[in-house]
Design an enzyme around this catalytic site. Sequence first.
Site, PDB file in Angstrom:
ATOM      1  N   ARG A  58       0.836  -1.198   0.000  1.00 43.53           N
ATOM      2  CA  ARG A  58       0.000   0.000   0.000  1.00 43.53           C
ATOM      3  C   ARG A  58       0.876   1.255   0.000  1.00 43.53           C
ATOM      4  O   ARG A  58       1.928   1.290   0.641  1.00 43.53           O
ATOM      5  CB  ARG A  58      -0.875  -0.034   1.256  1.00 43.53           C
ATOM      6  N   THR A 361      -8.932   0.273 -10.036  1.00 39.77           N
ATOM      7  CA  THR A 361      -8.404  -0.907  -9.360  1.00 39.77           C
ATOM      8  C   THR A 361      -8.603  -2.123 -10.249  1.00 39.77           C
ATOM      9  O   THR A 361      -9.502  -2.149 -11.091  1.00 39.77           O
ATOM     10  CB  THR A 361      -9.111  -1.122  -7.997  1.00 39.77           C
ATOM     11  N   THR A 379      -4.010  -1.134  -7.480  1.00 41.21           N
ATOM     12  CA  THR A 379      -4.813   0.076  -7.683  1.00 41.21           C
ATOM     13  C   THR A 379      -3.978   1.326  -7.896  1.00 41.21           C
ATOM     14  O   THR A 379      -2.830   1.410  -7.450  1.00 41.21           O
ATOM     15  CB  THR A 379      -5.730   0.290  -6.454  1.00 41.21           C
ATOM     16  N   GLU A 381      -6.236   4.046  -7.475  1.00 36.99           N
ATOM     17  CA  GLU A 381      -7.361   4.659  -6.741  1.00 36.99           C
ATOM     18  C   GLU A 381      -8.431   5.205  -7.671  1.00 36.99           C
ATOM     19  O   GLU A 381      -9.415   4.543  -7.920  1.00 36.99           O
ATOM     20  CB  GLU A 381      -6.884   5.736  -5.764  1.00 36.99           C
ATOM     21  N   ASP A 401      -7.676   8.414  -0.164  1.00 36.24           N
ATOM     22  CA  ASP A 401      -8.328   7.354   0.606  1.00 36.24           C
ATOM     23  C   ASP A 401      -8.291   7.638   2.100  1.00 36.24           C
ATOM     24  O   ASP A 401      -8.939   6.944   2.882  1.00 36.24           O
ATOM     25  CB  ASP A 401      -7.666   5.995   0.327  1.00 36.24           C
ATOM     26  N   SER A 425      -7.769   0.921   3.124  1.00 36.18           N
ATOM     27  CA  SER A 425      -8.217   0.357   1.858  1.00 36.18           C
ATOM     28  C   SER A 425      -9.393  -0.572   2.107  1.00 36.18           C
ATOM     29  O   SER A 425      -9.623  -1.018   3.228  1.00 36.18           O
ATOM     30  CB  SER A 425      -7.070  -0.422   1.198  1.00 36.18           C
TER      31      SER A 425
END
Length: 538
Positions: A58, A361, A379, A381, A401, A425
Amino acid sequence: AAEAGLAMLRAGGSAVDAAIAAQMVLGLVEPQSSGLGGGAVLLHYDAAARRVTSWDGRETAPAAAPPGLFLDKDGQPMRFYDAVLGGRSVGVPGTLRMLEAVHRLHGRLPWAALFAPAIRLASEGFTVSPRLAAAIAENAEKLRRQPAARSYFLGPGQLPPQAGTTLANPALAETLRAVAAGGADALLRGPIAADIAATVRTDPNPGLMTTDDLAAYQARQRPPVCGPYRGHIVCGMGPPSSGGITVLAILGLLAHFDMPHLDPAGADAAFLLAEAERLAYADRNLYLADTDFVPAPLAGLIDPSYLTARAQLIDRDHAIAAPRAGNPDWSLPMAGPAGTPAGAAGGLPGAPAPDQPEHGTSHLSIIDAAGDAVAMTTTVEDAFGSRLLVHGFVLNNELTDFSFRPEIDGRPVANRVQGGKRPRSSMAPTLVFAADGSLEAVVGSPGGGRIIGFVAQTLVRLLDWGQDPRSAVAGPRIQTLGGAVELEAGTPAADLAPALAARGERTEILSVASGLQVLRLCRAGPQGGADPLREGVA
């Protein structure tokens, strides 16, 4: 992308090798969804060791990012696209560093060989698909604002390409050659990293990323989260993803009802699914965030006794008026990084905050000849992320996010911006095991906050109703983000609106494509299904 992954399997490669090759091609042919400039999470199953590991690639917030990153001069949350477009929203990309780390442990083919299909397609050109053509056309106005994106996606005439035309990306080919030779350092250190940081910081909507942020990025191996359902074991991704815990909570609530004997197309099944999701989302929205920064009662949220108590709130005839988060047991242990309790790093959760929309994604489900498996959700986003293009790839807008509000009613929001933190997420790559411990299914989907509902509903279809993967992914979508129950337009799900409304549910009918990718191992052999509303294949 699927063909590129399959080519690695045919060459004797592992599921991880196939995932890397497929991801590199996805970044070229589906740049609106994923690529080198984004992030990913991955579950890996080692069949010989009978071991599941999960990997966190991430994105992270730059070290200098303040909690009020997305507040305007009046202290109010920025409008979504005012925050998204440009450098402000870009998080430090993590996909490549994660894939490199997993390949060191589970790759069979040489690293450089995995990039050959994407390099060839980027150099020679690929056929623009209908979905990519539509995405470019829909985002043309936003892409025009960024010179590099405008030049590549719209060309000299500044017109979106038509489906079926050929598009080459020589800049990406050069980047891929550098990464094939030098690994993730070729992206996160040196000239490419300097250009990423400069692009982010000099944009009219500037961000705070530095080359030090890029060089410092580390992928994390984290404990998977697993729980029982109908005699199966379901494993998912823990924080900073909320997907695994929330899917397990939904299933744990539904386990208190006789789902296998309900009509899959009926209002009773839809109502129970919706109510379980609404309760699970209430907990998710309050408690879950990056547990390196904010503690969370992970084991408590999926504890059977807690879910039994939560299930008593479900009345088959009346919707819960306004589901609230419960009070899970904070003392139950669930191992975090380095064997410490997840969330040991201080700061209590505050008020819940809603998710932002997401359109960028993709998901890969892979099983190789040895029985090893990968479930990877990847992803940038929003569609085309921040719309910034560097060296042929799109930079994410993952920082949106985070909650735009750092506090609500004077209480800190768990998912607020903090330097080095990973935004919450909903990605939910999932592995399902039979009672004897053998791998049974690999499941996952794109869809932002809807990923959780897509995956939970698919697991119910597979495990409760015995549907094959194609039927499970093609069936009508019913999901909620905690408020209105969303029913897929043009399907039998939409016909359930009156019956659900009679029980007090607020409903919305809308078009929705999941992008689900499901593999299932059966006695007769493997079966696969890809959402027919997107362009994936099994």
